[in-house]
Scaffold this active site. Structure first.
Site, short mmCIF file in Angstrom:
data_model
loop_
_atom_site.label_atom_id
_atom_site.label_comp_id
_atom_site.label_asym_id
_atom_site.label_seq_id
_atom_site.Cartn_x
_atom_site.Cartn_y
_atom_site.Cartn_z
N GLU A 380 0.71 -1.33 0.00
CA GLU A 380 -0.11 -0.14 0.12
C GLU A 380 0.69 1.12 0.15
O GLU A 380 0.35 2.24 -0.84
CB GLU A 380 -1.22 0.20 1.21
CG GLU A 380 -1.93 -1.14 1.17
CD GLU A 380 -2.88 -1.27 -0.01
OE1 GLU A 380 -2.99 -0.12 -0.78
OE2 GLU A 380 -3.48 -2.18 -0.32
N HIS A 480 -6.50 -5.41 -11.92
CA HIS A 480 -6.05 -6.45 -11.06
C HIS A 480 -5.71 -7.85 -11.73
O HIS A 480 -4.86 -8.36 -11.59
CB HIS A 480 -7.28 -6.69 -10.05
CG HIS A 480 -7.51 -5.41 -9.18
ND1 HIS A 480 -8.24 -4.54 -9.17
CD2 HIS A 480 -6.42 -5.27 -7.98
CE1 HIS A 480 -8.32 -3.77 -8.33
NE2 HIS A 480 -7.12 -4.16 -7.47
#
Length: 961
Positions: A380, A480
């Site tokens: 992240e 993704h």
């Protein structure tokens, strides 16, 4: 990245393209002499990547001129503005620029210069030409565009509608006027919601919209003319104390003590590493410190995940600083804040563009365990790194790479941090998120297809981006689903491996390990444009590797083959080389030729080596890299461009002409090098044969003590003579010395010294009551040089001097073809400097002016006015009276003809210097010219020169005051 309940986590994609390593020939054909490789956009032909030849001197401090020259930007309406610079540990600096058009920012438009030692090595860009000439004036108001943006997002609740969140953001940024309520900012952007790319620019409002229910944060672009939604870029990418963390065992971390209470705040790293407790709220304004009266952690069993967040964030900071010299996510020491216990049963973690947020999950049986594992934290914060560097747009291939880079950093930092943790069960580097799902990885970077992710570009499980309009429903065109390609590339780059991909390509990759591979990945991410594709990513990574390790290094082979393994680009093609056939030439300047200029020609060869080159016909351009020799004086280089036919193994040659110019100086040298335009081939400069040194040993010298002097009539030698040189004329037949010249104030060109009179001793001169030497030397020049000064030396053997007293001799220079016409007016005498050696004497003097034929000889006195030209006057010839006198006299008499006009009177001293001029009228051939010298002159002999029409006379004047 947000982790959905479908366990779609942390995915990515990456791409690149390069000349000489499986590139297409057509893309390199446009490369000029300074460009080694260029890749262009196939829609508008704008340059996406340029790699400059190694010896191209493009200064980074002259970026605007570079953008004009290579991108065609005018630097006025359409220009690049510096954004920020980032320097990696290898010394490569990425200088990022943002494009502006008529003062308005171009979203995702810009360029990056990769700079080493102040020189630009390659350029990456995504810039727009504005060929559609859009208007800068909006047609709809900002408030109307904002309404359209919120309608597009369609949230039930927005952050600016929550009072405690407004309080939080003002406190967070320490600005009272800060709000989650966005303002519309005018920008230029392409219509990226269209299924076809046209690269036409639209004026748009950009809004940063942060929604609470459902959670999202995105930049929404509304066309300022039509109100159309042009694009939505998601900003939330879904997904010295010690204590027992949940995932990493007992770990060490830094806390702070405030008012007797310890909190999870580390002030030693940048602006701080800070972990706060949301207590299952979604309002950041409700967050409180994790606090403990002692430095014993955790304070509650459920808070062990806070230690994972605190320790993991510290390890992320340490990695970036230690391995890449990067100070936090923004390279400015930016605070790394983590909010833990977000929401109730929230199965996600995300970077919201400013800080980290972690949900507790619903448990691995139905979702995830708390999402504070180290690889998730590193992933992240990796999104923060991306936003501060390439800022990859979250759609299609660039969005897949955005996710993929974060995966790669998750694996890298997990490997880096392994020695600092005490896991009961070791982490698996190439498994992503296994700790938050009971050991079941969310992705396998080593084997992506085991988790239904592609390991080959456009292969199995690949989500097509062709004709795709990005929305959240289609995962922004597969950001993704397509990240597995970059994951597999990076795994192979680190570990190596072999196999066959979905395209049937058999590959074998040699791994580069955990030091070189992350460095290549990071420096690639630094230079990518915001809309980069896999092919552009491939180009950037190979460019960096070439500049760091060399064009044909094992590292470049590994990077190229790793891309080939995942279906991006061709396999590594072994380099072919071009280099000098020899690296040094040691020779004399001597030439047997007696022409002017005298010279010898040498063949300078450039030779192909290695496997036969493919793809095009390379061109080498020879140049002079340095040396002491002077072009045009010491040498000339004929051909500078050599072209090698496709597949040729033949050596190509240029002619180097070395001049034998009689110059006395130290040996000189020439350093040759060349630049290479591959022209679509796989050819590179051979680093071991990229320069050639030519040493030119001088074969001329200042006369020695026993130098033989030439005495034979008609002996001659010609040299090409230039200013600043010292030249001696030796008879090439026997190497006997004739004359010398130096201290020229201008180039003379081809000058010949010839013995035009010979014999021993002196003879009576017909031009004056002196004796002159039998020997004389003539300097012959093609063009007259009346203003050039020089020092001439004429050599006489003792036999030629025949016992003359050398100290009383003078050196005479004249351009008169015979002795009978020599006078003091057309000749110059000088008292010479004597150079006495064994058996000979050199007579050296300075003169001004040299004509096509200038004669030099010795006389044993001074020139007198006696001349064969005096008889031009008749028996009534004029006389000078009185004589001697005190400077007042007259010249009276009749000329041979009846001349009417002016008679010129010039008086000179014994050195030929003019001391008086005047004119007198002649009528019917009779002149009466009184003269009164006004200046004070010394007693002695002077000469009076009278010219009347075509008649002349010279009088000897004696001043006796």
């Amino acid at each position: 990245m947000v982790f959905s309940t479908k366990k779609v986590l942390l995915r990515s994609a990456f791409s690149l393209f390069v000349s000489g390593f499986g590139f297409q020939a057509s893309q390199a054909q446009q490369a000029g002499a300074s460009i080694e490789f260029i890749e262009r956009n196939n829609i508008d032909n704008t340059a996406k990547s340029i790699r400059f030849a190694p010896k191209t001197q493009l200064r980074a401090d002259n970026a605007n001129e570079l953008f004009k020259a290579y991108l065609g930007l005018d630097g006025k309406d359409n220009l690049m503005v510096p954004k920020h610079n980032t320097t990696g540990k290898t010394g490569m600096t990425a200088m990022r620029f943002t494009q502006f058009y008529k003062g308005i920012k171009v979203e995702y438009g810009g360029a990056t210069l990769s700079v080493k030692n102040g020189l630009v090595r390659f350029l990456t860009s995504n810039y727009y030409t504005f060929s559609n000439n859009p208007s800068t004036v909006p047609s709809i108001a900002e408030r109307d565009a904002f309404a359209l943006a919120t309608k597009f997002v369609g949230a039930d609740l927005y952050k600016w509608e929550i009072p405690e969140e407004e309080v939080f953001i003002k406190k967070m940024y320490k600005k009272e006027d800060t709000s989650f309520l966005p303002k519309g900012i005018l920008v230029w952007i392409e219509d990226m919601m269209s299924d076809t790319e046209d690269r036409k620019m639209h004026l748009a409002y950009r809004f940063d919209i942060y929604a609470e229910k459902p959670l999202s944060r995105q930049h929404v672009f509304i066309d300022a003319v039509t109100g159309k939604v042009l694009f939505s870029n998601a900003l939330i990418k879904h997904t010295a104390a010690s204590g027992a963390s949940k995932y990493s065992g007992t770990v060490s971390f830094i806390t702070s003590k405030e008012a007797g209470t310890y909190i999870l705040f580390d002030s030693t790293r940048g602006d701080g590493v800070y972990t706060l407790n949301l207590n299952n709220s979604t309002a950041y304004g409700s967050a409180v410190d994790f606090a403990s009266p002692t430095n014993t952690w955790p304070t509650a069993a459920s808070h062990n995940i806070a230690l994972d967040a605190q320790w993991g964030t510290e390890k992320v900071y340490d990695y970036w600083l230690a391995e890449h010299g990067r100070d936090s996510w923004d390279d400015l020491g930016g605070i790394l804040a983590s909010f833990v216990h977000y929401g109730s049963g929230y199965n996600n973690a995300f970077w919201n563009g400013s800080f980290m947020t972690y949900g507790d999950g619903t448990g691995s049986a139905s979702g995830f365990d708390p999402l504070t594992s180290l690889d998730v934290t590193a992933h992240e914060i990796g999104h923060g790194i991306c936003s501060a560097t390439s800022d990859l747009v979250y759609t299609k291939e660039s969005g897949a790479m955005n996710e993929g880079f974060s995966d790669c950093w998750g694996a890298t930092i997990e490997h880096y941090s392994d020695p600092f943790e005490t896991d009961a069960i070791s982490k698996k580097t190439w498994y992503m998120g296994e700790e938050i799902d009971a050991g079941n990885p969310l992705r396998r970077m080593d084997l992506p297809k085991l988790k239904n992710d592609p390991d080959t570009y456009t292969g199995t499980y690949w989500t097509s981006v062709v004709g795709c309009s990005p929305t959240s429903a289609n995962d922004y065109c597969g950001v993704h689903s397509n990240s597995g390609v970059l994951n597999k590339f990076y795994y192979l780059l680190v570990e190596g491996g072999s196999g066959t991909n979905d395209k049937g390509s058999v590959y074998s990759v040699t791994g580069l390990g955990w030091t070189k591979s992350p460095d290549i990945l990071y420096n690639t991410e630094l230079v990518l444009s915001s809309t980069a594709t896999y092919a552009e990513c491939r180009t950037a990574s190979i460019n960096y590797t070439i500049l760091t390790y060399g064009a044909c290094s094992p590292e470049v082979k590994s990077v190229t083959d790793a891309w080939y393994a995942v279906g991006v680009g061709l396999a590594y093609i072994p380099c072919s080389f071009i280099g000098f056939d020899i690296v040094s030439l040691d020779t004399s300047e001597f030439s047997s030729s007696i022409s002017c200029p005298s010279s010898t020609t040498y063949k300078i060869g450039l030779k192909p080596s290695g496997p036969a080159f493919v793809g095009g016909s390379p061109m080498a351009t020879l140049s002079i890299a340095g040396g002491t020799a002077v072009s045009g004086k010491d040498y000339s280089l004929s051909t500078t461009s050599l072209t090698f036919p496709l597949g040729s193994t033949a050596t190509q040659y240029a002619d180097l002409t070395v001049f034998d110019n009689g110059v006395v100086k130290d040996s000189r040298n020439i350093i040759l090098d060349f630049t290479l335009s591959p022209m679509g081939s796989n050819v590179f400069v051979n680093p071991d044969f990229d320069t050639m040194s030519v040493t030119l040993h001088n074969n001329d010298s200042i006369p020695a003590l026993i130098t033989p002097i030439e005495t034979i009539l008609s002996s001659t030698r010609t040299w090409d003579v230039h200013t600043g040189e010292e030249v001696y004329f030796y008879n090439p037949a026997n190497n006997n010395l004739i004359a010398g010249i130096k201290d020229m104030t201008a180039d003379l060109g081809c000058l010949t010294a010839t013995i035009t009179g010979s014999g021993a001793g002196f003879k009576p001169a017909v031009f004056s009551p002196v004796k002159r030497s039998f020997k004389e030397v003539t300097f012959t020049l093609g063009n007259e040089e009346p203003a050039t000064s020089y020092l001439a030396t004429i050599y006489f053997t003792n036999s030629e001097l025949a016992g003359a007293v050398t100290s009383s001799l003078k050196l005479l220079k004249t351009e008169e073809p015979t002795d009978t016409t020599i006078t003091i007016l057309n000749s110059v005498t000088a008292i010479p400097t004597l150079i006495t050696r064994t058996g000979y004497v050199g007579f050296s003097a300075a003169f001004t002016g040299i004509k096509p034929s200038s004669r030099f000889l010795l006389i044993d006195g001074s020139l007198s006015p006696t001349s064969t030209k005096v008889d031009i006057l008749d028996n009534l010839k004029p006389v000078l009276s009185p004589n001697p006198n005190d400077g007042t006299f007259a010249i009276k008499g009749r000329l041979k003809n009846l001349y009417n006009g002016q008679a010129s009177i010039v008086i000179t001293n014994m050195m030929g210097q003019v001391i008086h001029t005047s004119e007198n009228t002649v009528s019917s051939g009779f002149m009466n010219a009184p003269v009164s010298l006004t200046q004070t002159l010394a007693k002695g002999v002077y000469f009076v020169n009278v010219t009347a029409g075509d008649e002349k006379a010279i009088f000897r004047l004696v001043l006796d005051k």
